[in-house]
Design a protein around this motif. Structure first.
Motif, PDB file in Angstrom:
ATOM      1  N   ARG A 162      48.461  12.580 103.864  1.00  0.00           N
ATOM      2  CA  ARG A 162      48.995  13.225 102.667  1.00  0.00           C
ATOM      3  C   ARG A 162      49.246  14.772 102.721  1.00  0.00           C
ATOM      4  NH1 ARG A 162      47.231  10.501  98.192  1.00  0.00           N
ATOM      5  NH2 ARG A 162      48.819  11.850  97.556  1.00  0.00           N
ATOM      6  N   ARG A 163      49.655  15.090 101.587  1.00  0.00           N
ATOM      7  CA  ARG A 163      50.273  16.575 101.746  1.00  0.00           C
ATOM      8  C   ARG A 163      49.401  17.770 101.944  1.00  0.00           C
ATOM      9  NH1 ARG A 163      49.778  19.518  96.876  1.00  0.00           N
ATOM     10  NH2 ARG A 163      49.021  18.032  95.030  1.00  0.00           N
ATOM     11  N   TYR A 164      48.205  17.280 101.526  1.00  0.00           N
ATOM     12  CA  TYR A 164      47.015  18.065 101.495  1.00  0.00           C
ATOM     13  C   TYR A 164      46.685  18.537 103.096  1.00  0.00           C
ATOM     14  CZ  TYR A 164      46.533  16.043  96.982  1.00  0.00           C
ATOM     15  OH  TYR A 164      46.828  15.930  95.711  1.00  0.00           O
ATOM     16  N   ASP A 165      46.798  17.454 103.823  1.00  0.00           N
ATOM     17  CA  ASP A 165      46.522  17.754 105.314  1.00  0.00           C
ATOM     18  C   ASP A 165      47.782  18.783 105.949  1.00  0.00           C
ATOM     19  OD1 ASP A 165      44.396  15.804 105.697  1.00  0.00           O
ATOM     20  OD2 ASP A 165      45.945  14.292 105.041  1.00  0.00           O
ATOM     21  N   MET A 166      48.975  18.414 105.442  1.00  0.00           N
ATOM     22  CA  MET A 166      50.077  19.367 105.888  1.00  0.00           C
ATOM     23  C   MET A 166      49.981  20.737 105.368  1.00  0.00           C
ATOM     24  SD  MET A 166      51.574  16.936 107.704  1.00  0.00           S
ATOM     25  CE  MET A 166      50.036  16.132 108.111  1.00  0.00           C
ATOM     26  N   GLU A 167      49.517  20.718 104.329  1.00  0.00           N
ATOM     27  CA  GLU A 167      49.567  22.054 103.521  1.00  0.00           C
ATOM     28  C   GLU A 167      48.356  22.947 104.490  1.00  0.00           C
ATOM     29  OE1 GLU A 167      51.070  20.939  98.960  1.00  0.00           O
ATOM     30  OE2 GLU A 167      48.809  21.018  99.512  1.00  0.00           O
ATOM     31  N   GLY A 168      47.237  22.382 104.749  1.00  0.00           N
ATOM     32  CA  GLY A 168      46.329  22.755 105.160  1.00  0.00           C
ATOM     33  C   GLY A 168      46.669  23.329 106.572  1.00  0.00           C
ATOM     34  N   ALA A 169      47.616  22.709 107.303  1.00  0.00           N
ATOM     35  CA  ALA A 169      48.179  22.977 108.569  1.00  0.00           C
ATOM     36  C   ALA A 169      48.978  24.133 108.265  1.00  0.00           C
ATOM     37  CB  ALA A 169      48.628  21.726 109.125  1.00  0.00           C
TER      38      ALA A 169
END
Length: 210
Positions: A162-169
């Motif tokens: 999900r985008r939350y994983d990418m945004e956190g990265a």
């Protein structure tokens, strides 16, 4: 390389348990359940419940309580391991990579699941928010992992659906690898800053070997 993995939608297909607990919570509050609940898997629960409950904090907290009520008893067992995941984890460990889990699922719910995974002992640490948190806190948990492992962002990847994983990265200068066997789309992952998007677990090893 430090490999940080999301849990739901990345290592396990938790749709059955998560959606059953959402239905349980909404039924207890006498609220109609949306037809499609797949979008609920990933974001913080309070964020998803809020529009249906008119942003009423008391009802939102009640919904979260009812969700956890069923999850603690039944929901945490209602999942399946995605095909190819066990082999992928074993090959990463054999190659000398360090592994950890960074999940939006509260730590107390995630730990029993990880303990029962046949490859759960390969993960050195588990990061999950406190149940009272209204945020997924992926960025802060990734930052904590970098500090705990003494890893540099360039030697770390975050794998999630999900985008939350990418945004956190992205927030930590870490390469995000999006996976398409979970609940997010290629468009969602790429728009959120994914460094790469893979369709099958075996592609991760090849990606790291480049």
């Amino acid at each position: 390389m430090l490999c940080l993995f999301d849990l739901d939608g990345t290592l396990i297909d938790s749709e059955l348990g998560v959606t059953a607990c959402i239905r349980h919570a909404l039924t207890r509050l006498d609220v109609s359940t949306p037809a499609d609940l797949r979008e609920w898997i990933g974001p913080p629960l309070r964020q998803s419940f809020a529009p249906l409950l008119d942003h009423d904090e008391t009802r939102i907290e009640a919904a979260v309580h009812y969700y956890h009520e069923r999850f603690t008893e039944l929901g945490w067992r209602e999942y399946a391991i995605y095909p190819g995941i066990a082999d992928m984890i074993a090959s990463l460990q054999t190659a000398g990579h360090q592994l950890a889990i960074v999940t939006s699922k509260p730590h107390r719910h995630a730990q029993p699941i990880v303990d029962e995974l046949p490859f759960g002992n390969h993960f050195e640490k588990l990061y999950g928010p406190h149940p009272s948190s209204s945020h997924s806190e992926k960025a802060s948990m990734i930052a904590a992992a970098l500090a705990d492992f003494g890893a540099s962002p360039k030697q770390t990847i975050m794998i999630g659906d999900r985008r939350y994983d990418m945004e956190g990265a992205v927030a930590n200068g870490v390469a995000g690898v999006g996976v398409l066997w979970g609940f997010g789309s290629r468009e969602e992952l790429e728009e959120a800053g994914a460094h790469a998007v893979i369709e099958h677990p075996e592609r991760l090893g090849a990606l790291l070997a480049v």
